[in-house]
Design an enzyme around this catalytic site. Sequence first.
Site, short mmCIF file in Angstrom:
data_model
loop_
_atom_site.label_atom_id
_atom_site.label_comp_id
_atom_site.label_asym_id
_atom_site.label_seq_id
_atom_site.Cartn_x
_atom_site.Cartn_y
_atom_site.Cartn_z
N LYS A 1 33.61 39.86 43.39
CA LYS A 1 34.94 39.71 42.80
C LYS A 1 35.87 40.88 43.15
CE LYS A 1 34.30 35.99 39.91
NZ LYS A 1 33.07 35.38 40.41
N HIS B 1 38.90 37.20 40.65
CA HIS B 1 38.26 36.02 40.09
C HIS B 1 39.13 34.80 40.41
CE1 HIS B 1 36.08 33.26 37.85
NE2 HIS B 1 36.16 33.74 36.62
#
Lengths: 263, 413
Positions: free
Chosen positions: B321, B326
């Site tokens: 991430k 995200h």
Amino acid sequence: MNTLFVEAVGLMAPGLAGWTASQAVLAGQQPYVAAPMPAAMATLLPANERRRVTATIKLALQVAQEAMAQIDLDASAVRTVFASSGGDSEVLDKICTALTQPDRPVSPTHFHQSVHNTPAGYWAIATSCMQPSLSLAAYDGSFAAGLREAAALAWADQARVLLVAYDLPLPAPMAGHRKIVVPFGVALLLNPAPPANRLALLRLTSSGNEPADRLDDEGLEHLRSGNPSARSLPLLCAIAQGAARQVILSAGDSATLRVEIDP
Amino acid sequence: MAIKPLAIAACTLTNALGPGIAASLDALRRGESGLRPCDFEDVVLNTWIGRVAGLEEEPLRGEFAPFDCRNNRLARLGLEQDGFGAAVRQARDRYGPDRIGVFVGTSTSGIGATEQAYRQCDLITRSLPATFDYRHTHNVFSVADFTRRWLGLTGAAFAISTACSSSAKAFASAWRQMRAGFCDAALVGGVDSLCLTTLYGFNALGLASTRPCRPWDVERDGLSVGEAAGFALLEWAEPGDDRVLLLGYGESSDAWHMTAAHPEGAGAALAMQQALARAEVLPAQVDYINLHGTATPLNDAAEDRAVVRVFGSDTPCSSTKGWTGHTLGAAGITEAIFVSLCLEQGLIPGTLNTRQRDPKLGAGLVLETRESPLRLALSNSFGFGGTNCSLLFGRRVRSPSPRVGEGRGEGVA
């Protein structure tokens, strides 16, 4: 492999207050009388939670709850598929409205309720169900897509699947841009293996582009054409009639899904 | 018996690292993040985002003009990379356009179009601009509808929307739909784009970091929202197939809380165990885990408990991430393709931005990217509503280099 047994049904729509109360109407033995849809109680939610959740969540949980109440079975063992064209438009309206205001004060509760799988999450929590669950959307074909995915899941896992399809009219100002004119929720408990008591045996035969079935009763046809989840009505009528026949369900635009039904 | 594997026949990836797989692979190797201080529209939030450059200037035109919104622009940009369109055209000729299913994950679809329409709402009549096209932009199905039309596919199609597990679950649906005979091949994908709803929503929940996200770090304080499009063409594996294969999938529900993960990661552990069970693989055989790893304090802690419970502390794992942010409904496909690249390239990505591992967490976190031959790798995706999905991928190693003390079998297929 392409057979599925219907073990229980939940239903909530204007003039159709629950599956048990609606069977005679759906079977054509009593006239359909339009009436406002009763408030979905969704009593399986704790009282404090019930106050917080939206009409969409309550509708989905109410029909799911009604279906599961018809059978002596722990809901925590049942996989779920939730199908809805638009999810919770009431919540999305509140978020989009908040985003027009100074500092854009999006409510944390609205944000977490905005996901399409919110009813699935509340259902899993309320029933302590850790089984797989899918939430999907296919615009006007959402019910047919949900039925096929529920069938695929039931066959793959050789396990019961509860299919829940629901949609509410959108609030203003979105309402003018999406034609959903009535609320409608339906749940079908599906079993890939022959159960002790069955309402119907379904065979999903093929999909195609033949004309979808319409309903003779004007009021029921108004529901069917006025809500994506109500595209299930020809199937529900056939189950209620308890006779061998086939129905052609709208699967969105010109696509259809043919289902053979045996009592 | 292990389930019949699916082969990834073609795939493509677009995210903040750039359009196309090469941009992602290059950034993974070089340790360069795609995150930047938030510069999306007129948003005033102290947070970092993974934005795809250039979407603002590239409207959809012609027959696709009704679909024009950031999410479908991102889908189009993704579909144009890596020769993916040509690969789908070949598959279309081989299987028939009505026999390739389309299963696309998204969390917010084109809600950005509705956000803009609300800002132009007529205050007296309470009406949105006449040009607002709900069906082709905001509606959840829009991105799946756009994708199938863009690719000329006419078979079974739906959007999967289970928050941040959406496009991981697309693989499970594809497997089921193919097994049921509803289609002979499947186009899976995920597309989620930046919008005010998610930026202000995560901010309201206190889950967005003011710095680039730092998964598993002792000072981690939240996620960085990103956007991405990823697609994969899946078909049944052939005997001796040396492509990357989906060997197992596992899905579960937390049944715990709408936004907070189960503190022990019970649902996450169940999803991982089921993915292993479907593939008939033991935990010790897995060479790498791509964590969901959003970098919120509670989510990483819960996933850590689950990983340690299933795998112990020795299996190398990392969260990517820090490169992409995200990407929500596109996180599953993004990380599935990362895992597929890792299997092909023999690469274990590190955990970018993370300086000091939280001593309370026990998983075998990899901080620095390294080369290592891989045969089996798992990808985790979890989401709001307590939805969990784990995917197990593997690749046959054609001529394994002899290694002292290596006792594993030759292949996985």
